[in-house]
Design a protein around this motif. Structure first.
Motif, PDB file in Angstrom:
ATOM      1  N   VAL A   1      -5.383  12.597   0.664  1.00  0.00           N
ATOM      2  CA  VAL A   1      -4.473  11.452   0.748  1.00  0.00           C
ATOM      3  C   VAL A   1      -4.877  10.433  -0.306  1.00  0.00           C
ATOM      4  O   VAL A   1      -6.004   9.949  -0.322  1.00  0.00           O
ATOM      5  CB  VAL A   1      -4.497  10.808   2.155  1.00  0.00           C
ATOM      6  CG1 VAL A   1      -3.593   9.578   2.193  1.00  0.00           C
ATOM      7  CG2 VAL A   1      -4.081  11.812   3.216  1.00  0.00           C
TER       8      VAL A   1
ATOM      9  N   GLU B   1       0.596   5.326   0.342  1.00  0.00           N
ATOM     10  CA  GLU B   1      -0.255   6.471   0.703  1.00  0.00           C
ATOM     11  C   GLU B   1       0.544   7.741   0.446  1.00  0.00           C
ATOM     12  O   GLU B   1       1.623   7.924   1.007  1.00  0.00           O
ATOM     13  CB  GLU B   1      -0.695   6.389   2.159  1.00  0.00           C
ATOM     14  CG  GLU B   1      -1.686   5.277   2.399  1.00  0.00           C
ATOM     15  CD  GLU B   1      -2.220   5.239   3.817  1.00  0.00           C
ATOM     16  OE1 GLU B   1      -1.652   5.913   4.713  1.00  0.00           O
ATOM     17  OE2 GLU B   1      -3.203   4.527   4.042  1.00  0.00           O
TER      18      GLU B   1
ATOM     19  N   ASP C   1       0.523  12.002   0.208  1.00  0.00           N
ATOM     20  CA  ASP C   1      -0.140  13.248   0.578  1.00  0.00           C
ATOM     21  C   ASP C   1      -0.196  14.153  -0.653  1.00  0.00           C
ATOM     22  O   ASP C   1       0.834  14.585  -1.148  1.00  0.00           O
ATOM     23  CB  ASP C   1       0.624  13.954   1.698  1.00  0.00           C
ATOM     24  CG  ASP C   1       0.610  13.170   2.994  1.00  0.00           C
ATOM     25  OD1 ASP C   1      -0.336  12.393   3.206  1.00  0.00           O
ATOM     26  OD2 ASP C   1       1.548  13.330   3.792  1.00  0.00           O
TER      27      ASP C   1
ATOM     28  N   ARG D   1      -4.502   6.768  -1.698  1.00  0.00           N
ATOM     29  CA  ARG D   1      -4.129   5.431  -1.213  1.00  0.00           C
ATOM     30  C   ARG D   1      -4.193   4.470  -2.394  1.00  0.00           C
ATOM     31  O   ARG D   1      -5.246   4.285  -2.991  1.00  0.00           O
ATOM     32  CB  ARG D   1      -5.087   4.984  -0.115  1.00  0.00           C
ATOM     33  CG  ARG D   1      -4.732   3.658   0.497  1.00  0.00           C
ATOM     34  CD  ARG D   1      -5.716   3.352   1.659  1.00  0.00           C
ATOM     35  NE  ARG D   1      -5.290   2.213   2.406  1.00  0.00           N
ATOM     36  CZ  ARG D   1      -5.631   0.958   2.119  1.00  0.00           C
ATOM     37  NH1 ARG D   1      -6.413   0.712   1.081  1.00  0.00           N
ATOM     38  NH2 ARG D   1      -5.201  -0.029   2.862  1.00  0.00           N
TER      39      ARG D   1
ATOM     40  N   VAL E   1       0.856  -1.190   0.000  1.00  0.00           N
ATOM     41  CA  VAL E   1       0.000   0.000   0.000  1.00  0.00           C
ATOM     42  C   VAL E   1       0.892   1.240   0.000  1.00  0.00           C
ATOM     43  O   VAL E   1       1.832   1.338   0.788  1.00  0.00           O
ATOM     44  CB  VAL E   1      -0.944   0.016   1.220  1.00  0.00           C
ATOM     45  CG1 VAL E   1      -1.772   1.289   1.236  1.00  0.00           C
ATOM     46  CG2 VAL E   1      -1.837  -1.214   1.218  1.00  0.00           C
TER      47      VAL E   1
ATOM     48  N   ARG F   1      -3.426   0.591  -3.558  1.00  0.00           N
ATOM     49  CA  ARG F   1      -3.203  -0.773  -3.059  1.00  0.00           C
ATOM     50  C   ARG F   1      -2.868  -1.664  -4.245  1.00  0.00           C
ATOM     51  O   ARG F   1      -3.628  -1.751  -5.204  1.00  0.00           O
ATOM     52  CB  ARG F   1      -4.453  -1.290  -2.352  1.00  0.00           C
ATOM     53  CG  ARG F   1      -4.283  -2.660  -1.749  1.00  0.00           C
ATOM     54  CD  ARG F   1      -5.571  -3.100  -1.006  1.00  0.00           C
ATOM     55  NE  ARG F   1      -5.376  -4.365  -0.368  1.00  0.00           N
ATOM     56  CZ  ARG F   1      -5.424  -5.541  -0.983  1.00  0.00           C
ATOM     57  NH1 ARG F   1      -5.689  -5.594  -2.269  1.00  0.00           N
ATOM     58  NH2 ARG F   1      -5.215  -6.654  -0.327  1.00  0.00           N
TER      59      ARG F   1
END
Length: 132
Positions: free
Chosen positions: A111, A42, A44, A113, A40, A115
């Motif tokens: 944010v 993440e 900003d 994200r 994952v 995956r």
């Protein structure tokens, strides 16, 4: 997964500028973690709307790009702006153990994200023990 180096030059404040462009390109801060089934990422990316986000996977490369757009209210025109639109860009090398056909992405509260699941044949599995 490795972070690739862009052809950029560092400017004051950590911003990056490509030699052929005049726009400022920022490298978003990222957290990368792994669980038993996926990697994952993440990132900003405050100020980036879903329609100004571009996520690409090409073979073993993941590219995250987003553009901050400053909207002007209807009927108004900027005479001077201290802030210009800015781009985020980050590139990563991906391992062959990842299933790049099943990438999922979600943007919430600035944010992003992403995956990337591990290939099914490489995921841990439990072996059943039988008694005869």
């Amino acid at each position: 997964m490795n972070d690739k180096t862009d052809m950029t030059t560092r400017q004051e404040g950590g911003a990056l500028r490509t030699p052929t462009e005049r726009e400022i390109i920022l490298r978003p801060s990222v957290d990368i973690y792994e669980d038993s089934s996926a990697i994952v990422v993440e990132a900003d990316m405050p100020g980036v709307a879903k329609d100004r986000l571009d996520i690409r996977v090409d073979r073993n490369s993941l590219t995250l790009e987003g553009e901050i757009a400053i909207a002007m209210p209807d009927g108004m025109r900027a005479l001077h702006a201290d802030v210009r639109g800015t781009r985020y860009r980050r590139n990563f090398s991906l391992s062959a153990e990842l299933d790049t056909e099943q990438v999922e992405a979600n943007l919430k509260d600035g944010v992003l994200r992403v995956r990337i699941p591990k290939r099914a044949e490489l995921q841990p599995r439990k072996i059943e023990v039988r008694t005869d």
